[in-house]
Design an enzyme around this catalytic site. Structure first.
Site, mmCIF file in Angstrom:
data_model
loop_
_atom_site.group_PDB
_atom_site.id
_atom_site.type_symbol
_atom_site.label_atom_id
_atom_site.label_comp_id
_atom_site.label_asym_id
_atom_site.label_seq_id
_atom_site.Cartn_x
_atom_site.Cartn_y
_atom_site.Cartn_z
ATOM 1 N N TYR A 1 -6.577 3.452 4.047
ATOM 2 C CA TYR A 1 -5.594 2.526 4.224
ATOM 3 C C TYR A 1 -5.742 1.691 5.092
ATOM 4 C CZ TYR A 1 -0.415 2.450 5.946
ATOM 5 O OH TYR A 1 0.522 2.319 6.290
ATOM 6 N N GLN B 1 0.729 -1.471 0.008
ATOM 7 C CA GLN B 1 0.293 0.190 -0.137
ATOM 8 C C GLN B 1 1.012 1.224 -0.029
ATOM 9 O OE1 GLN B 1 -2.877 -0.073 -0.265
ATOM 10 N NE2 GLN B 1 -3.416 1.711 -0.064
ATOM 11 N N GLU B 2 1.996 1.410 0.663
ATOM 12 C CA GLU B 2 2.943 2.262 0.877
ATOM 13 C C GLU B 2 3.357 2.937 -0.718
ATOM 14 O OE1 GLU B 2 3.496 4.804 2.975
ATOM 15 O OE2 GLU B 2 2.175 4.019 4.912
ATOM 16 N N SER B 3 4.177 1.767 -0.587
ATOM 17 C CA SER B 3 5.548 2.352 -2.198
ATOM 18 C C SER B 3 4.515 1.788 -3.509
ATOM 19 C CB SER B 3 6.336 1.878 -1.466
ATOM 20 O OG SER B 3 6.628 -0.031 -1.277
#
Length: 695
Positions: free
Chosen positions: A676, A569-571
């Site tokens: 998120y 999800q982050e990168s």
């Protein structure tokens, strides 16, 4: 040099009488009497026929089993040497040469003589052979192979690489490359070297290093670039999200409907004046081209704006656009018209899906479970894409449980499992059904050893025989180059093409764009079978940097699947990416946070190293889990919004995150953190799925 005919190379082995038919007596054979020679001839003919039948049976039996990256190397080696089918021998050689452990010199040997024929695969063999020869230091051979490729297959995408390689000292060849294969990666690399900004803007603005060239070209004084070229440069900058720079490049001019849409979308991502300019251009686009598909997309974007003037802008749209699903759904959300008529009229429009969910979510948060149930039943699951159908069914089940119908709740949850074997709602349904327990991510996980395993290979299933064959032969780069050349660099059209291009991009390591495209695709594709949904879940969640995540998990005592879920999800597993606020690397660590966890400042270069970033990110996540006594919902939300914000979302009058974690998550006031939290925890569940879905 052209390879000998594969049939000629094997004619003697397949038929021992070939020499006799040529009129020659094999060396050392006695002449014999006519009778004996006749008997010998009959015997040899029978033997040859028998061998041919054996070879034919082998050919027929093997052609039913396609070779792919899962075929064992020993089997590939046997086929390469012994198969009667020249196509299978070539495919085996390509698969062996594509294995990452195969040295370049070995690749040259494996592919020698496999460039026969006129089909496109021969061109790919010549390209791969030339690249391997160059890597092995065999420059003369590489140049010969490039020349043969260009002569025999001038229109095949593989020849773009030949033009690039041979054109290093020949500008005419580079110009030919740009003209013949403008969207091919080799042409984009050549355009970057030549400083051809307009070419990059038109055919590949996302090519690494293109943006500075586009900005520089826009700033040029004098008659160049022309108005048309400025429009192309502005369109390229808009695709990159550089809205203000694209607007400045136009110098007050108005572009086509596609350009204005792209520019408006880019400006909306800004703040203050830029956002206002984006809204104004989208409104002007809708009024100038009301019947265009761009106008409808602009209307949808305007309908999603939350500023006080949003409804006033919608009132300025042409009547045909005011009577559209996005506008009417927004009015229903504002309670200015009944919601039911919108859902009945546009049941398959994304605006209706969003309207249904926002109203049902608001009712659930107020404890109005009867109203939530009514809203959720207003659309059938088969009218929604699979992830949204799973969300609907889960909350129908939760509403039924709150209304005292436990049996009905279980029916809803079991109905969603084939639609979502992975993901957030698949996980929460199994928890609610009692099939899995809530787990503390700090506890030892039975699946931890599998955290670093690679996903099983899957066919591309594009419907294009050549594209599917290149993918099957472990040639994702060549498949991507073919797709891009055929598409002319145009963006995907529809969810099917989004899914296909996303898989091709992830196949060549472009996870940032590819995984983003897959995310968009699954939110629009109709639901498939349980196995199809499981395969899509695996495509959405590849495992990258497995050893780094396994090491970080072992050092911190965390479930590696949770770390994979955060990084996804982050990168999107892009180690060098940095956010607009300064977060860096796979787990998007802020430098100050990384320094606090590490006990000393960390350089940008250090945070971009997967091994360092994963360890520091895992330590930070472990601290959050310890702070929240192992509650994953609170820890993951804290990773995004900060523990102070999460602490403010607890207490009297708010859902209990232990008893009702799904409701607590929907009560998060930040939409970004709300999404998120669900995405990360759903990713973690998907990473822990078995290799067989159990459908």
């Amino acid at each position: 040099m052209p390879a000998p005919s594969p049939s000629a190379a094997n004619s003697t082995a397949a038929n021992p009488t070939a020499a006799s038919r040529s009129g020659e007596t094999p060396s050392g054979s006695p002449g014999g009497t006519p009778a004996s020679r006749g008997a010998l001839l009959i015997g040899l003919t029978c033997l040859g026929t028998g061998l041919a039948l054996v070879a034919g049976r082998e050919l027929l039996s093997q052609r039913g089993v396609e070779l792919d990256p899962t075929t064992p190397p020993a089997e590939l080696g046997r086929i390469r040497h012994a198969s009667a089918d020249p196509e299978r021998r070539r495919e085996a050689a390509l698969l062996l040469s594509a294995r990452p452990e195969t040295p370049a010199a070995r690749q040259v040997l494996l592919l020698r003589g496999q460039g026969w024929g006129r089909d496109p695969l021969a061109a790919v063999v010549l390209k791969r052979s030339a690249e391997a020869a160059a890597s092995a230091g065999q420059a003369p051979l590489a140049e010969t192979l490039w020349g043969e490729l260009l002569e025999r297959f001038p229109q095949q995408p593989a020849s773009a690489d030949a033009l690039y390689a041979l054109g290093r000292g020949q500008p005419a060849l580079r110009q030919q490359l740009l003209r013949r294969f403008p969207a091919h990666p080799a042409a984009l690399a050549a355009a970057l070297e030549r400083g051809a900004a307009v070419h990059l803007a038109r055919w590949g603005p996302r090519w690494p290093g293109a943006e500075p060239l586009l900005r520089q070209a826009c700033a040029a004084r004098g008659p160049r670039p022309s108005a048309t070229e400025r429009g192309q440069l502005a369109a390229g900058l808009a695709q990159l999200g550089a809205g203000p720079a694209a607007l400045a490049c136009l110098r007050g001019a108005t572009g086509s409907a596609p350009l204005e849409l792209s520019l408006g979308k880019a400006l909306l991502k800004g703040e203050g004046p830029a956002q206002a300019q984006g809204e104004a251009r989208l409104l002007a686009l809708a009024r100038r081209f009301p019947a265009s598909p761009e106008a409808l997309e602009a209307t949808a974007l305007l309908s999603q704006q939350q500023d006080p003037a949003a409804l006033a802008r919608l009132a300025q749209l042409p009547p045909s656009l005011q009577d559209s699903a996005p506008v009417q759904a927004r009015l229903a959300l504002e309670r200015r018209r009944p919601w039911r008529g919108v859902l009945q009229r546009w049941p398959r429009d994304p605006a209706s899906w969003d309207l249904q969910w926002e109203l049902a979510r608001a009712a659930a948060l107020k404890g109005q479970w009867g109203e939530a149930s009514t809203l959720l039943a207003a659309l059938r699951p088969d009218q929604l894409p699979a992830p949204l159908a799973a969300r609907q069914l889960f909350w129908q089940g939760l509403a039924a449980e709150h209304l005292g119908d436990r049996a009905g709740a279980e029916r809803f949850w079991r109905q969603l499992l084939p639609l979502s074997p992975g993901g957030y709602y698949g996980w929460r349904a199994r928890v609610r059904l009692g099939e899995v327990e809530e787990r503390d991510p700090r506890e030892p996980q039975a699946s931890a050893a599998a955290g670093a395993r690679e996903l099983p290979w899957q066919p591309l299933a594009s419907g294009d025989p050549l594209l599917d064959r290149l993918w099957r032969l472990d040639l994702p780069l060549e498949a991507w180059e073919l797709w891009r050349t055929r598409r002319g660099g145009r963006p995907p059209e529809g969810p099917g093409q989004l899914l296909l291009e996303g898989r091709l991009r992830t196949g060549i390591g472009d996870d940032w764009t590819g995984l983003g495209q897959l995310d968009q695709a699954v939110l629009r594709l109709p639901a498939g079978s349980c196995r199809v949904q499981w395969q899509r879940e695996q495509q959405l969640n590849p495992r990258r940097y497995g050893s780094a995540f396994a090491q970080a998990a072992a050092q911190t005592g965390l479930d590696p699947n949770l770390l994979f879920g955060v990084a996804r999800q982050e990168s999107r597993f892009t180690a060098g990416v940095s956010s607009v606020v300064g977060a860096v690397g796979l787990l998007q660590l802020m430098p100050a946070t990384a320094a606090e966890v590490a006990g000393e400042p960390q350089s940008l270069e250090a945070l971009q190293q997967p091994e360092r970033n994963t360890v520091l990110g895992a330590r930070f996540l472990r601290q959050l889990l310890d702070q929240w006594q192992g509650q994953p919902f609170l820890a993951v939300a804290s990773y995004n919004a900060g523990p102070g914000a999460v602490a403010s979302w607890l207490g009297a009058g708010r859902p209990d995150p232990r008893r009702e974690p799904e409701l607590w998550t929907e009560a998060i006031p930040y939409p970004e953190t709300r999404l998120y939290t669900k995405k990360v925890l759903g990713n973690a569940w998907s990473y822990g799925l078995p290799e067989e879905p159990g459908c």
